[in-house]
Design an enzyme around this catalytic site. Sequence first.
Site, mmCIF file in Angstrom:
data_model
loop_
_atom_site.group_PDB
_atom_site.id
_atom_site.type_symbol
_atom_site.label_atom_id
_atom_site.label_comp_id
_atom_site.label_asym_id
_atom_site.label_seq_id
_atom_site.Cartn_x
_atom_site.Cartn_y
_atom_site.Cartn_z
ATOM 1 C CB CYS A 215 -25.628 -14.485 18.887
ATOM 2 S SG CYS A 215 -25.903 -12.396 18.688
ATOM 3 C CD1 TRP A 216 -30.542 -12.663 13.733
ATOM 4 C CD2 TRP A 216 -29.459 -14.246 12.385
ATOM 5 N NE1 TRP A 216 -30.845 -12.441 12.281
ATOM 6 C CE2 TRP A 216 -30.253 -13.346 11.372
ATOM 7 C CE3 TRP A 216 -28.807 -14.927 11.670
ATOM 8 C CZ2 TRP A 216 -30.481 -13.341 10.123
ATOM 9 C CZ3 TRP A 216 -28.730 -15.351 10.470
ATOM 10 C CH2 TRP A 216 -29.699 -14.362 9.410
#
Length: 341
Positions: A94-95
């Site tokens: 994800c981020w």
Amino acid sequence: MIKNTGINNFLQLDSNIPVVDVRTPAEFVQGHICGAYNIPLFSNDERVKVGTTYKQVGREEAILLGFDLTGSKWSAFIKQALEIAPHKKIALHCWRGGMRSGAMAWCLNLYGFEVYLLTGGYKHYRRRVLDIFAEKFNIRILGGLTGSGKTKVLHQLKALGEQVVDLEGFAKHQGSAFGSMNNMEQPTQEQFENDLANELKLLDPQRPVWIEDESITIGKRSIPNAFFHQMRDAPVMVLKVSLGARVDSLVAEYGILDKGFLKECTQKIWKRLGPEQTKNAIAAIDEDRMADFIRIVLVYYDKTYRSGLSKRDRAKVVEIDGGGTDAIVNAGLIIAKQNKL
């Protein structure tokens, strides 16, 4: 089994292990790892709601909201993952390598997947991308006035086994006011950088890397500063092609484009052409005098290119008389000249 994996090992995983980005569709479009798939844990709106709850109420409430929003989605996530990775080996991020990828990893691991989870997430990947541009490459610049057929020569050099980076190809733009060709949509700046870095990391830094002479901007995209400085300091082979051959080549390439598009682009450079030449260029377009139109705008582009070339170290500039625009012939001349240096 979940394996936390650093960025270098993550990028060296077997090519049969697909990379899945669980960020939102909007984040994915903004920029993603080359070849990655998108299985968004949250929609764009859902992520905003969770983020707002996290900031205004707290972490635990945001987690509960996240499970409320995804409660009915988990079986669909597993089915999507199985389509992408039927052998049940998958790489996730994800981020920042936090809750979103952690939740997806837990779900897929529970189902029996072997999961490689990127430590630090996409944020660490972007850091690695920017580091690549600062690495030293053995760059060779292919120069020449507009219409010299440089891009075709680059492709021929690649066919002959040379290392080539087609910046205009990655930027999806041919570098002039007319460079979108009325049909190309440029990637985001972030994705342009990701794609370029992905190409560079595959190269042998000891061997020559051929790149077309460019300004720092290609359409609306910018070449990363660290890499552009290397380009400006690199030796240049300038392909000299006659004006007539250049005009013929450009008429064949641009003369078939929509007249409205050509006139709109010409208007964008009117300050550089001047009002009289702009008027003459538009009249030539309207009257299907494409060779005249090309000759008018080449006055500006040739002047601009010569000005940029004059700022380079003359000791690093080598001229090659190509005469025409035959890419096979000119690529051979360039290789022959390089072998003599």
